[in-house]
Design a protein around this motif. Structure first.
Motif, short mmCIF file in Angstrom:
data_model
loop_
_atom_site.label_atom_id
_atom_site.label_comp_id
_atom_site.label_asym_id
_atom_site.label_seq_id
_atom_site.Cartn_x
_atom_site.Cartn_y
_atom_site.Cartn_z
N ASP A 12 23.58 51.30 57.08
CA ASP A 12 24.41 50.17 56.78
C ASP A 12 25.60 50.45 56.34
N ALA A 13 26.43 51.29 56.85
CA ALA A 13 27.50 51.77 56.19
C ALA A 13 28.69 50.60 56.17
N ALA A 14 28.43 49.85 57.26
CA ALA A 14 29.73 48.66 57.27
C ALA A 14 29.32 47.69 56.19
N ARG A 15 28.14 47.16 55.97
CA ARG A 15 27.79 46.37 55.08
C ARG A 15 27.94 46.86 53.56
N VAL A 16 27.69 48.03 53.26
CA VAL A 16 28.03 48.44 52.01
C VAL A 16 29.55 48.58 51.82
N MET A 17 30.19 49.09 52.83
CA MET A 17 31.73 49.07 52.62
C MET A 17 32.23 47.63 52.21
N ARG A 18 31.90 46.73 53.22
CA ARG A 18 32.43 45.25 52.91
C ARG A 18 32.05 44.81 51.68
N ARG A 19 30.92 44.95 51.36
CA ARG A 19 30.38 44.52 49.89
C ARG A 19 31.26 45.20 48.88
N LEU A 20 31.43 46.36 48.91
CA LEU A 20 32.32 47.06 47.76
C LEU A 20 33.67 46.36 48.06
N CYS A 21 34.26 46.30 49.15
CA CYS A 21 35.60 45.64 49.17
C CYS A 21 35.72 44.38 48.62
N ARG A 22 34.72 43.45 49.05
CA ARG A 22 34.63 42.21 48.40
C ARG A 22 34.36 42.24 47.15
N HIS A 23 33.67 42.98 46.34
CA HIS A 23 33.36 42.98 44.77
C HIS A 23 34.67 43.48 44.14
N TRP A 24 35.32 44.27 44.61
CA TRP A 24 36.60 44.96 43.99
C TRP A 24 37.90 43.92 44.36
N SER A 25 37.87 43.15 45.19
CA SER A 25 38.99 42.50 45.72
C SER A 25 39.71 41.44 44.47
N HIS A 26 38.75 41.08 43.43
CA HIS A 26 39.32 40.46 42.62
C HIS A 26 40.17 41.20 41.53
N LYS A 27 39.74 42.40 41.60
CA LYS A 27 40.56 43.42 40.56
C LYS A 27 41.80 44.20 41.03
N PHE A 28 41.37 44.74 42.33
CA PHE A 28 42.42 45.75 42.84
C PHE A 28 42.93 45.24 44.40
N PRO A 29 43.98 45.60 44.84
CA PRO A 29 44.35 45.42 46.27
C PRO A 29 43.53 46.17 47.18
#
Length: 96
Positions: A12-29
């Motif tokens: 599930d690499a794509a799902r995990v990556m997308r979740r992390l990107c969304r999770h940190w999108s409010h703090k980092f570019p």
């Protein structure tokens, strides 16, 4: 330039990556699509690339060192985003 490479075995690499990107999108570019993701954490770029059975992760700082605790923070968040049993494991190695 400092660089640290890691990988996590997961189907599930794509799902995990997308979740992390969304999770940190409010703090980092953050930029991501279905196969790659980049997160800029201060001077360090977290680059992720999806493969069929794993997620490749690179931490890179062109201007200096990678903070000692950052690999652990990234790995901990990837484990949380995966939410699997047994937990996802990120293996870090220095470039050759």
């Amino acid at each position: 330039m400092a660089q640290l490479n890691g990988e996590a075995l997961t189907a599930d690499a794509a799902r995990v990556m997308r979740r992390l990107c969304r999770h940190w999108s409010h703090k980092f570019p953050v930029r991501f699509d279905d196969t790659t993701g980049d997160i800029q954490i201060n001077e360090v770029k977290v680059a992720m690339r999806v493969a069929p059975d794993r997620l490749h992760v690179t931490l890179e700082n062109p201007a200096g060192d990678i903070p000692q605790r950052l690999p652990g923070v990234v790995a901990e968040h990837l484990v949380r985003m995966a939410g699997t049993e047994p937990p996802l494991q990120v293996d870090w190695q220095n470039p050759q």
